[in-house]
Design a protein around this motif. Structure first.
Motif, PDB file in Angstrom:
ATOM      1  N   VAL A 225       0.837  -1.203   0.000  1.00 55.16           N
ATOM      2  CA  VAL A 225       0.000   0.000   0.000  1.00 55.16           C
ATOM      3  C   VAL A 225       0.874   1.257   0.000  1.00 55.16           C
ATOM      4  CG1 VAL A 225      -1.688   1.331   1.337  1.00 55.16           C
ATOM      5  CG2 VAL A 225      -2.038  -1.107   0.985  1.00 55.16           C
ATOM      6  N   LEU A 226       1.986   1.220   0.746  1.00 58.05           N
ATOM      7  CA  LEU A 226       2.916   2.357   0.742  1.00 58.05           C
ATOM      8  C   LEU A 226       3.451   2.600  -0.671  1.00 58.05           C
ATOM      9  CD1 LEU A 226       4.589   4.496   2.283  1.00 58.05           C
ATOM     10  CD2 LEU A 226       6.310   2.728   2.630  1.00 58.05           C
ATOM     11  N   ILE A 227       3.852   1.547  -1.338  1.00 56.93           N
ATOM     12  CA  ILE A 227       4.361   1.672  -2.713  1.00 56.93           C
ATOM     13  C   ILE A 227       3.274   2.187  -3.651  1.00 56.93           C
ATOM     14  CG2 ILE A 227       5.173   0.344  -4.712  1.00 56.93           C
ATOM     15  CD1 ILE A 227       6.670  -1.450  -2.629  1.00 56.93           C
ATOM     16  N   LEU A 228       2.074   1.629  -3.551  1.00 55.84           N
ATOM     17  CA  LEU A 228       0.988   2.065  -4.426  1.00 55.84           C
ATOM     18  C   LEU A 228       0.635   3.535  -4.212  1.00 55.84           C
ATOM     19  CD1 LEU A 228      -1.341  -1.062  -4.357  1.00 55.84           C
ATOM     20  CD2 LEU A 228      -0.034  -0.191  -6.298  1.00 55.84           C
ATOM     21  N   LEU A 229       0.605   3.972  -2.962  1.00 55.61           N
ATOM     22  CA  LEU A 229       0.303   5.380  -2.700  1.00 55.61           C
ATOM     23  C   LEU A 229       1.412   6.287  -3.217  1.00 55.61           C
ATOM     24  CD1 LEU A 229      -1.351   5.270   0.820  1.00 55.61           C
ATOM     25  CD2 LEU A 229      -2.433   5.792  -1.366  1.00 55.61           C
ATOM     26  N   ARG A 230       2.662   5.876  -3.096  1.00 58.09           N
ATOM     27  CA  ARG A 230       3.788   6.674  -3.613  1.00 58.09           C
ATOM     28  C   ARG A 230       3.703   6.799  -5.126  1.00 58.09           C
ATOM     29  NH1 ARG A 230       6.753   9.564  -3.891  1.00 58.09           N
ATOM     30  NH2 ARG A 230       8.825   8.771  -4.145  1.00 58.09           N
ATOM     31  N   ILE A 231       3.280   5.724  -5.783  1.00 58.43           N
ATOM     32  CA  ILE A 231       3.199   5.724  -7.243  1.00 58.43           C
ATOM     33  C   ILE A 231       1.995   6.547  -7.727  1.00 58.43           C
ATOM     34  CG2 ILE A 231       2.718   4.275  -9.272  1.00 58.43           C
ATOM     35  CD1 ILE A 231       4.330   2.055  -7.842  1.00 58.43           C
ATOM     36  N   THR A 232       0.862   6.406  -7.058  1.00 61.85           N
ATOM     37  CA  THR A 232      -0.367   6.985  -7.595  1.00 61.85           C
ATOM     38  C   THR A 232      -0.570   8.460  -7.284  1.00 61.85           C
ATOM     39  OG1 THR A 232      -1.630   6.210  -5.675  1.00 61.85           O
ATOM     40  CG2 THR A 232      -1.607   4.801  -7.633  1.00 61.85           C
ATOM     41  N   THR A 233      -0.146   8.932  -6.134  1.00 66.61           N
ATOM     42  CA  THR A 233      -0.417  10.335  -5.835  1.00 66.61           C
ATOM     43  C   THR A 233       0.518  10.881  -4.791  1.00 66.61           C
ATOM     44  OG1 THR A 233      -2.108  11.929  -5.257  1.00 66.61           O
ATOM     45  CG2 THR A 233      -2.165   9.848  -4.091  1.00 66.61           C
ATOM     46  N   ARG A 234       0.743  12.168  -4.881  1.00 69.59           N
ATOM     47  CA  ARG A 234       1.539  12.899  -3.905  1.00 69.59           C
ATOM     48  C   ARG A 234       0.667  13.852  -3.111  1.00 69.59           C
ATOM     49  NH1 ARG A 234       7.464  15.114  -4.423  1.00 69.59           N
ATOM     50  NH2 ARG A 234       8.309  13.263  -5.295  1.00 69.59           N
ATOM     51  N   ARG A 235      -0.534  14.064  -3.557  1.00 63.05           N
ATOM     52  CA  ARG A 235      -1.362  15.123  -2.996  1.00 63.05           C
ATOM     53  C   ARG A 235      -2.182  14.706  -1.782  1.00 63.05           C
ATOM     54  NH1 ARG A 235      -4.300  17.516  -8.177  1.00 63.05           N
ATOM     55  NH2 ARG A 235      -5.523  15.689  -7.750  1.00 63.05           N
TER      56      ARG A 235
ATOM     57  N   VAL B 110      16.032   6.055   2.906  1.00 60.24           N
ATOM     58  CA  VAL B 110      14.741   5.411   3.176  1.00 60.24           C
ATOM     59  C   VAL B 110      13.631   6.457   3.107  1.00 60.24           C
ATOM     60  CG1 VAL B 110      13.355   4.161   4.889  1.00 60.24           C
ATOM     61  CG2 VAL B 110      15.752   3.556   4.531  1.00 60.24           C
ATOM     62  N   GLY B 111      13.883   7.644   3.654  1.00 60.66           N
ATOM     63  CA  GLY B 111      12.905   8.724   3.574  1.00 60.66           C
ATOM     64  C   GLY B 111      12.663   9.185   2.154  1.00 60.66           C
ATOM     65  N   GLN B 112      13.727   9.230   1.361  1.00 70.66           N
ATOM     66  CA  GLN B 112      13.576   9.630  -0.036  1.00 70.66           C
ATOM     67  C   GLN B 112      12.724   8.625  -0.807  1.00 70.66           C
ATOM     68  OE1 GLN B 112      17.627  10.053  -1.304  1.00 70.66           O
ATOM     69  NE2 GLN B 112      17.869  12.046  -0.323  1.00 70.66           N
ATOM     70  N   VAL B 113      12.905   7.350  -0.495  1.00 71.44           N
ATOM     71  CA  VAL B 113      12.117   6.319  -1.168  1.00 71.44           C
ATOM     72  C   VAL B 113      10.681   6.309  -0.647  1.00 71.44           C
ATOM     73  CG1 VAL B 113      11.848   3.819  -1.482  1.00 71.44           C
ATOM     74  CG2 VAL B 113      14.100   4.878  -1.705  1.00 71.44           C
ATOM     75  N   ALA B 114      10.507   6.370   0.667  1.00 68.35           N
ATOM     76  CA  ALA B 114       9.173   6.283   1.261  1.00 68.35           C
ATOM     77  C   ALA B 114       8.351   7.556   1.045  1.00 68.35           C
ATOM     78  CB  ALA B 114       9.278   5.993   2.753  1.00 68.35           C
ATOM     79  N   ASP B 115       8.985   8.720   1.160  1.00 63.81           N
ATOM     80  CA  ASP B 115       8.251   9.985   1.092  1.00 63.81           C
ATOM     81  C   ASP B 115       8.437  10.733  -0.214  1.00 63.81           C
ATOM     82  OD1 ASP B 115       7.404   9.584   3.701  1.00 63.81           O
ATOM     83  OD2 ASP B 115       9.081  10.709   4.544  1.00 63.81           O
ATOM     84  N   GLY B 116       9.557  10.518  -0.877  1.00 67.34           N
ATOM     85  CA  GLY B 116       9.860  11.271  -2.084  1.00 67.34           C
ATOM     86  C   GLY B 116      10.715  12.482  -1.763  1.00 67.34           C
ATOM     87  N   THR B 117      11.059  13.224  -2.787  1.00 64.29           N
ATOM     88  CA  THR B 117      11.878  14.422  -2.635  1.00 64.29           C
ATOM     89  C   THR B 117      11.184  15.572  -3.346  1.00 64.29           C
ATOM     90  OG1 THR B 117      13.119  13.854  -4.628  1.00 64.29           O
ATOM     91  CG2 THR B 117      14.047  13.141  -2.527  1.00 64.29           C
ATOM     92  N   PRO B 118      11.511  16.815  -2.978  1.00 61.19           N
ATOM     93  CA  PRO B 118      10.907  17.958  -3.677  1.00 61.19           C
ATOM     94  C   PRO B 118      11.303  17.966  -5.157  1.00 61.19           C
ATOM     95  CG  PRO B 118      12.012  18.657  -1.663  1.00 61.19           C
ATOM     96  CD  PRO B 118      12.381  17.230  -1.889  1.00 61.19           C
ATOM     97  N   VAL B 119      10.384  18.441  -5.988  1.00 60.53           N
ATOM     98  CA  VAL B 119      10.619  18.500  -7.426  1.00 60.53           C
ATOM     99  C   VAL B 119      10.288  19.904  -7.915  1.00 60.53           C
ATOM    100  CG1 VAL B 119       9.925  17.584  -9.683  1.00 60.53           C
ATOM    101  CG2 VAL B 119      10.029  16.064  -7.700  1.00 60.53           C
TER     102      VAL B 119
END
Length: 147
Positions: free
Chosen positions: A14-24, A82-91
């Motif tokens: 679910v963490l992976i799916l949420l990271r892939i599908t949306t950031r908002r 791990v934070g970059q993978v789990a949460d992402g980074t600013p773009v």
């Protein structure tokens, strides 16, 4: 033991799916975003608990998910990757008058989203904007030009 392993696996999926599908989700979730979150959660229950409808099974699954969340949070402190993978980074999606359409398309961000954030911060036109970034939380940060 099956419940613990399945709960841990579903947490990761679910963490992976949420990271892939949306950031908002965290900042400006639309009804569509919320539907995705609720559906993912609902679909995860059956594989985790299976035929087990006991309070013990539900508590074990909930504690496993909570433990996974705490573990990921702790790992983010020790290993920033791990934070970059789990949460992402600013773009950065807008800089010095130029849009990065590729990143906007990838993040499913529309120019209207940036304009809405500009209005909320009191900026009236792009002539006043140095850059705009999508944060790891899904929020939009507008950096005004120096006057």
């Amino acid at each position: 033991m099956r419940t613990v392993l399945t709960a841990a696996l579903m947490y990761g999926l679910v963490l992976i799916l949420l990271r892939i599908t949306t950031r908002r989700i965290m900042r400006s979730a639309t009804p569509l975003d919320m539907a995705v979150v609720f559906l993912f959660g609902g679909m995860a229950v059956q594989p985790i608990l299976g035929a087990d409808r006991s309070i013990t099974g539900a508590l074990l699954a909930a504690c496993t998910v909570a433990g996974m969340h705490l573990a990921v949070s702790r790992l983010k402190l020790w290993w920033p990757v791990v934070g970059q993978v789990a949460d992402g980074t600013p773009v950065v999606i807008y800089s010095n008058g130029t849009w990065d359409w590729k990143q906007m398309h990838r993040l499913r961000i529309d120019e209207r989203d940036v304009v809405a954030e500009m209005r909320q911060t009191g900026i009236r036109s792009f002539a006043e904007v140095q850059s705009a970034s999508i944060e790891h939380t899904g929020g939009i940060t507008i950096v005004p030009k120096d006057k």
